[in-house]
Design a protein around this motif. Structure first.
Motif, PDB file in Angstrom:
ATOM      1  N   LEU A   1      13.194 -11.264   1.322  1.00 53.39           N
ATOM      2  CA  LEU A   1      11.864 -11.379   1.382  1.00 53.39           C
ATOM      3  C   LEU A   1      11.040 -10.101   1.389  1.00 53.39           C
ATOM      4  O   LEU A   1       9.989 -10.074   0.839  1.00 53.39           O
ATOM      5  N   GLY A   2      11.815  -9.194   2.534  1.00 51.68           N
ATOM      6  CA  GLY A   2      10.913  -7.860   2.272  1.00 51.68           C
ATOM      7  C   GLY A   2      10.792  -7.216   0.908  1.00 51.68           C
ATOM      8  O   GLY A   2       9.821  -6.631   0.517  1.00 51.68           O
ATOM      9  N   GLY A   3      12.053  -7.543  -0.091  1.00 53.59           N
ATOM     10  CA  GLY A   3      11.981  -7.109  -1.192  1.00 53.59           C
ATOM     11  C   GLY A   3      10.807  -7.703  -1.870  1.00 53.59           C
ATOM     12  O   GLY A   3      10.126  -6.818  -2.835  1.00 53.59           O
ATOM     13  N   LEU A   4      10.509  -8.907  -1.914  1.00 53.49           N
ATOM     14  CA  LEU A   4       9.332  -9.264  -2.564  1.00 53.49           C
ATOM     15  C   LEU A   4       7.862  -8.545  -1.990  1.00 53.49           C
ATOM     16  O   LEU A   4       7.033  -8.418  -2.855  1.00 53.49           O
ATOM     17  N   VAL A   5       8.120  -8.349  -1.030  1.00 55.87           N
ATOM     18  CA  VAL A   5       6.744  -7.512  -0.238  1.00 55.87           C
ATOM     19  C   VAL A   5       6.722  -6.263  -0.896  1.00 55.87           C
ATOM     20  O   VAL A   5       5.678  -5.666  -1.431  1.00 55.87           O
ATOM     21  N   THR A   6       7.973  -5.614  -1.098  1.00 52.10           N
ATOM     22  CA  THR A   6       7.989  -4.292  -1.987  1.00 52.10           C
ATOM     23  C   THR A   6       7.342  -4.470  -3.224  1.00 52.10           C
ATOM     24  O   THR A   6       6.549  -3.606  -3.681  1.00 52.10           O
ATOM     25  N   ALA A   7       8.052  -5.587  -3.867  1.00 55.06           N
ATOM     26  CA  ALA A   7       7.353  -5.534  -5.252  1.00 55.06           C
ATOM     27  C   ALA A   7       6.011  -5.920  -5.397  1.00 55.06           C
ATOM     28  O   ALA A   7       5.259  -5.397  -6.276  1.00 55.06           O
ATOM     29  N   VAL A   8       5.301  -6.790  -4.632  1.00 57.34           N
ATOM     30  CA  VAL A   8       3.975  -7.009  -4.630  1.00 57.34           C
ATOM     31  C   VAL A   8       3.080  -5.738  -4.295  1.00 57.34           C
ATOM     32  O   VAL A   8       2.061  -5.542  -4.962  1.00 57.34           O
ATOM     33  N   PHE A   9       3.282  -5.080  -3.344  1.00 62.48           N
ATOM     34  CA  PHE A   9       2.708  -3.896  -3.031  1.00 62.48           C
ATOM     35  C   PHE A   9       3.062  -2.564  -3.934  1.00 62.48           C
ATOM     36  O   PHE A   9       2.048  -1.600  -3.967  1.00 62.48           O
ATOM     37  N   LEU A  10       3.877  -2.419  -4.337  1.00 58.29           N
ATOM     38  CA  LEU A  10       4.409  -1.617  -5.531  1.00 58.29           C
ATOM     39  C   LEU A  10       3.446  -1.733  -6.454  1.00 58.29           C
ATOM     40  O   LEU A  10       2.772  -0.828  -7.137  1.00 58.29           O
ATOM     41  N   GLY A  11       3.258  -2.950  -6.801  1.00 53.81           N
ATOM     42  CA  GLY A  11       2.420  -3.327  -8.001  1.00 53.81           C
ATOM     43  C   GLY A  11       0.832  -3.038  -7.646  1.00 53.81           C
ATOM     44  O   GLY A  11       0.164  -2.611  -8.626  1.00 53.81           O
ATOM     45  N   GLN A  12       0.481  -3.122  -6.447  1.00 57.29           N
ATOM     46  CA  GLN A  12      -0.802  -2.791  -6.047  1.00 57.29           C
ATOM     47  C   GLN A  12      -0.795  -1.400  -6.040  1.00 57.29           C
ATOM     48  O   GLN A  12      -2.052  -0.859  -6.561  1.00 57.29           O
ATOM     49  N   PHE A  13      -0.127  -0.569  -5.708  1.00 58.69           N
ATOM     50  CA  PHE A  13      -0.191   1.053  -5.837  1.00 58.69           C
ATOM     51  C   PHE A  13      -0.278   1.425  -7.394  1.00 58.69           C
ATOM     52  O   PHE A  13      -1.071   2.352  -7.500  1.00 58.69           O
ATOM     53  N   LEU A  14       0.642   0.858  -7.983  1.00 58.37           N
ATOM     54  CA  LEU A  14       0.769   1.163  -9.595  1.00 58.37           C
ATOM     55  C   LEU A  14      -0.525   0.717 -10.381  1.00 58.37           C
ATOM     56  O   LEU A  14      -0.792   1.361 -11.305  1.00 58.37           O
ATOM     57  N   SER A  15      -1.183  -0.419 -10.011  1.00 59.06           N
ATOM     58  CA  SER A  15      -2.275  -0.714 -10.710  1.00 59.06           C
ATOM     59  C   SER A  15      -3.282   0.300 -11.075  1.00 59.06           C
ATOM     60  O   SER A  15      -3.589   0.132 -12.366  1.00 59.06           O
ATOM     61  N   PRO A  16      -4.010   1.035 -10.301  1.00 64.71           N
ATOM     62  CA  PRO A  16      -4.909   1.981 -10.907  1.00 64.71           C
ATOM     63  C   PRO A  16      -4.244   2.914 -11.701  1.00 64.71           C
ATOM     64  O   PRO A  16      -4.939   3.656 -12.714  1.00 64.71           O
ATOM     65  N   LEU A  17      -2.811   3.578 -11.230  1.00 63.01           N
ATOM     66  CA  LEU A  17      -2.323   4.436 -12.309  1.00 63.01           C
ATOM     67  C   LEU A  17      -2.209   4.002 -13.693  1.00 63.01           C
ATOM     68  O   LEU A  17      -2.304   4.672 -14.693  1.00 63.01           O
ATOM     69  N   LEU A  18      -1.829   2.580 -13.727  1.00 62.80           N
ATOM     70  CA  LEU A  18      -1.369   2.117 -15.150  1.00 62.80           C
ATOM     71  C   LEU A  18      -2.782   1.575 -15.815  1.00 62.80           C
ATOM     72  O   LEU A  18      -2.933   1.895 -16.867  1.00 62.80           O
ATOM     73  N   VAL A  19      -3.901   1.198 -15.036  1.00 59.60           N
ATOM     74  CA  VAL A  19      -5.101   0.777 -15.586  1.00 59.60           C
ATOM     75  C   VAL A  19      -6.161   1.940 -15.873  1.00 59.60           C
ATOM     76  O   VAL A  19      -6.764   1.700 -17.024  1.00 59.60           O
ATOM     77  N   GLN A  20      -6.000   2.953 -15.189  1.00 57.35           N
ATOM     78  CA  GLN A  20      -6.957   3.993 -15.441  1.00 57.35           C
ATOM     79  C   GLN A  20      -6.869   4.471 -16.735  1.00 57.35           C
ATOM     80  O   GLN A  20      -7.879   4.591 -17.451  1.00 57.35           O
ATOM     81  N   PRO A  21      -5.833   4.859 -17.196  1.00 50.70           N
ATOM     82  CA  PRO A  21      -5.741   5.573 -18.893  1.00 50.70           C
ATOM     83  C   PRO A  21      -6.279   4.276 -19.747  1.00 50.70           C
ATOM     84  O   PRO A  21      -6.959   4.838 -20.652  1.00 50.70           O
ATOM     85  N   LEU A  22      -5.861   2.924 -19.313  1.00 46.35           N
ATOM     86  CA  LEU A  22      -6.471   2.033 -20.307  1.00 46.35           C
ATOM     87  C   LEU A  22      -7.904   1.902 -20.368  1.00 46.35           C
ATOM     88  O   LEU A  22      -8.629   1.822 -21.401  1.00 46.35           O
ATOM     89  N   ALA A  23      -8.546   1.874 -19.002  1.00 45.24           N
ATOM     90  CA  ALA A  23      -9.963   1.795 -18.744  1.00 45.24           C
ATOM     91  C   ALA A  23     -10.606   3.102 -19.566  1.00 45.24           C
ATOM     92  O   ALA A  23     -11.705   2.911 -20.186  1.00 45.24           O
ATOM     93  N   GLY A  24      -9.958   4.162 -19.432  1.00 47.16           N
ATOM     94  CA  GLY A  24     -10.586   5.317 -19.844  1.00 47.16           C
ATOM     95  C   GLY A  24     -10.740   5.474 -21.557  1.00 47.16           C
ATOM     96  O   GLY A  24     -11.577   5.976 -22.136  1.00 47.16           O
ATOM     97  N   THR A  25      -9.847   4.370 -22.181  1.00 46.86           N
ATOM     98  CA  THR A  25      -9.592   4.480 -23.317  1.00 46.86           C
ATOM     99  C   THR A  25     -10.820   3.383 -23.957  1.00 46.86           C
ATOM    100  O   THR A  25     -11.439   3.430 -24.993  1.00 46.86           O
ATOM    101  N   THR A  26     -10.441   2.260 -23.399  1.00 42.23           N
ATOM    102  CA  THR A  26     -11.403   1.067 -23.845  1.00 42.23           C
ATOM    103  C   THR A  26     -12.677   0.612 -23.141  1.00 42.23           C
ATOM    104  O   THR A  26     -13.369  -0.190 -23.612  1.00 42.23           O
TER     105      THR A  26
END
Length: 554
Positions: free
Chosen positions: A342-367
């Protein structure tokens, strides 16, 4: 239905105060980092002189998620070794201290450090809450309380986010004082919770095979959680800037973001009933399709009301998917490793939160920000639908899966198969919802136990039994995995108390005359290791099967 696992006879019903305390702790978790989101534009203006301030200010939210992702596995290990109570109390105290510290930070990097400590606390709280609830309950009650956990987490966002927006009108530092609430919850946890006995460590020679087979499924759950969170966390990190283009105030921003958590509460409350009627994979695909559709609406919206509509739709999907993934992992994990899984699931959820702006920002800058929502939502919805269709087309293990092998399969395969069959009749007066819950749990075995190649659950015609099921298993190692799987134990606890007559038998094309004795030895081994199961089977009105225990073995 019967199987072997750690006995549950010593488990005591938690008090109402204990349950309320754990659910109160859940309200502090999911949106903890985003409470301060409405104040981000003002924070960016104050720290405008710092190099890279535009990105670093967004990291004030996401560094918390990174800290959670990095430390949640350790929190899971502590939960398994020391018990969840100690982890929960200490994490609640750290949450209060590190959360309010941000109100005093005058340096952007110091502020980031306090937010990282907050992440350590949130990871501990989330892991402890999930480990506590899955340790307290089994079966449908576990599903219900996992749904309540997510509902409370979403409700916490619906309450705290508007408060954060309201306090942000005073100043961006004011929302940090909301974190003091956890101090009161820590006191309640100290008084109301008791440390439960830890599950017995150890296992059987077959359990490494089970762990290896389940490992791929567990990683798959983590991947779904990570991708869904990358998309969902666009709400607190990007939506304030989208709504800023509409001229919305910080109070409106907080209220709109809270809309997704409010609808998430509704989705989570609906989860137990939907889970009884749907396969786990189907429910996950449907929930992700809702999330994608909601974000597509946000991206194409022309008004704040239309944005809110999209947030409500997407939030409902998240409210369904999170408890479903939690339940799936609790079924796949051995009790003594549940905290780590279950701790691994917490890691996956919050790693997604951390990566979200890093992955979305280039897309937002383009579109542009709005189109980034549309692209992310469309991809999520289409991916969920395609994945669901592929699953239906390629995985035979469903309630309609063929029980007998196809002729080509029968001639080409090298190993004999075992068909494990059960026939049973429910006690008179069994409520329809209890009957359906037991049958749904039986079907779930076929879907989640890796060694089951195909299965069928349905009406039994032509005999004295009302219902029957058959599971096709490849070998004795797989048979033992089937017996030992937590999903099987869940069916035992739900179904056996409702059953009047029960027969269990096996068919195999293995020419070895000792196969029957080996199967009987596995059954005897389960009864020897599980007195609670032996009592459940002994209490049946009629029972026939290998190594029948108690009065049925006479």
């Amino acid at each position: 239905m019967a199987t072997t696992t750690t006995p549950h006879a010593a488990r005591q019903e938690p008090s109402r105060l204990a349950r309320a305390t754990v659910l109160a702790a859940a309200t502090l978790t999911l949106m903890a980092a985003a409470i301060i989101a409405p104040g981000l534009p003002a924070m960016e203006r104050e720290f405008a002189g710092a190099p890279g301030a535009d990105l670093l200010v967004r990291f004030v939210l996401t560094v918390t998620s990174l800290a959670i992702a990095l430390t949640a596995p350790a929190a899971g290990l502590l939960a398994d070794r020391l018990g969840p109570r100690a982890l929960l109390v200490s994490s609640l105290v750290l949450y209060a201290l590190s959360g309010t510290a941000g109100a005093f930070a005058t340096d952007l990097y110091l502020l980031l450090a306090t937010r990282a400590l907050l992440g350590v606390a949130v990871g501990g709280i989330m892991t402890a809450v999930a480990a506590t609830l899955t340790g307290w309950f089994d079966g449908q009650r576990r599903a219900s309380f996992l749904g309540l956990q997510q509902a409370c987490a979403s409700l916490g966002g619906a309450v705290f986010l508007p408060l954060g927006g309201l306090l942000a009108t005073i100043g961006w530092r004011a929302p940090f004082w909301l974190y003091t609430v956890s101090a009161a919850v820590a006191v309640l946890a100290l008084l109301a919770l008791r440390e439960e006995p830890r599950p017995r460590l150890g296992g059987t020679a077959a359990e490494p095979h089970r762990g290896a087979r389940n490992g791929g499924r567990i990683l798959g759950v983590y991947a779904v959680a990570l991708l869904a969170t990358v998309v969902f966390y666009m709400a607190p990190t990007q939506l304030p800037f989208v709504l800023g283009e509409f001229g919305s105030s910080t109070t409106v921003v907080g209220a709109v973001i809270a809309g997704s958590t409010l609808s998430g509460t509704v989705g989570a409350l609906a989860f137990p009933a939907l889970r009884r009627r749907s396969a786990a994979t189907t429910l996950t695909a449907s929930a992700l399709a809702l999330l994608g559709a909601g974000w597509l609406l946000v991206g194409t919206a022309g008004t704040t009301v239309q944005v809110l509509t999209g947030m409500l739709v997407g939030g409902a999907g998240v409210g369904l998917v999170v408890p479903n993934l939690n339940l799936r992992l609790s079924e796949l994990a051995r009790p003594e490793r549940r905290g780590r899984v279950l701790g691994g699931l917490v890691t996956a959820v919050f790693l997604g939160q951390f990566l979200s702006p890093l992955l979305v920002q280039p897309l937002a800058g383009t579109t542009g920000l709005a189109d980034a929502f549309a692209w992310a939502g469309g991809a999520t919805a289409v991916g969920a639908v395609v994945a669901g269709l592929v699953r239906l087309a390629t995985v035979p293990r469903s309630r309609h899966a063929p029980v007998t092998p196809e002729p080509s399969e029968h001639t080409e395969r090298k190993h004999p198969m075992i068909h494990h069959c059960v026939r049973f009749t429910f006690k008179p007066g069994t409520a329809p919802e209890q009957l359906e819950e037991a049958l749904a749990s039986l079907r779930n075995q076929g879907e989640v136990i890796p060694s089951v190649r195909s299965f069928l659950v349905g009406r039994d015609h032509g005999g004295t039994y009302e219902w029957g099921a058959t599971f096709r298993i490849e070998d004795l190692d797989g048979y033992w995995e089937y017996l030992m799987h937590p999903a099987h134990r869940r069916t035992d606890e739900i179904g056996l108390p409702l059953v009047d007559k029960f027969v269990s038998f096996d068919l195999t094309d293995d020419p070895d005359p000792e196969t029957g004795e080996r199967i009987a030895a596995l059954h005897q081994r389960r009864y020897d290791g599980d007195p609670a199961l032996t009592r459940l089977v002994s209490d049946l009105g009629e029972y026939e099967g290998s190594a029948a225990p108690g009065p049925h073995g006479a």
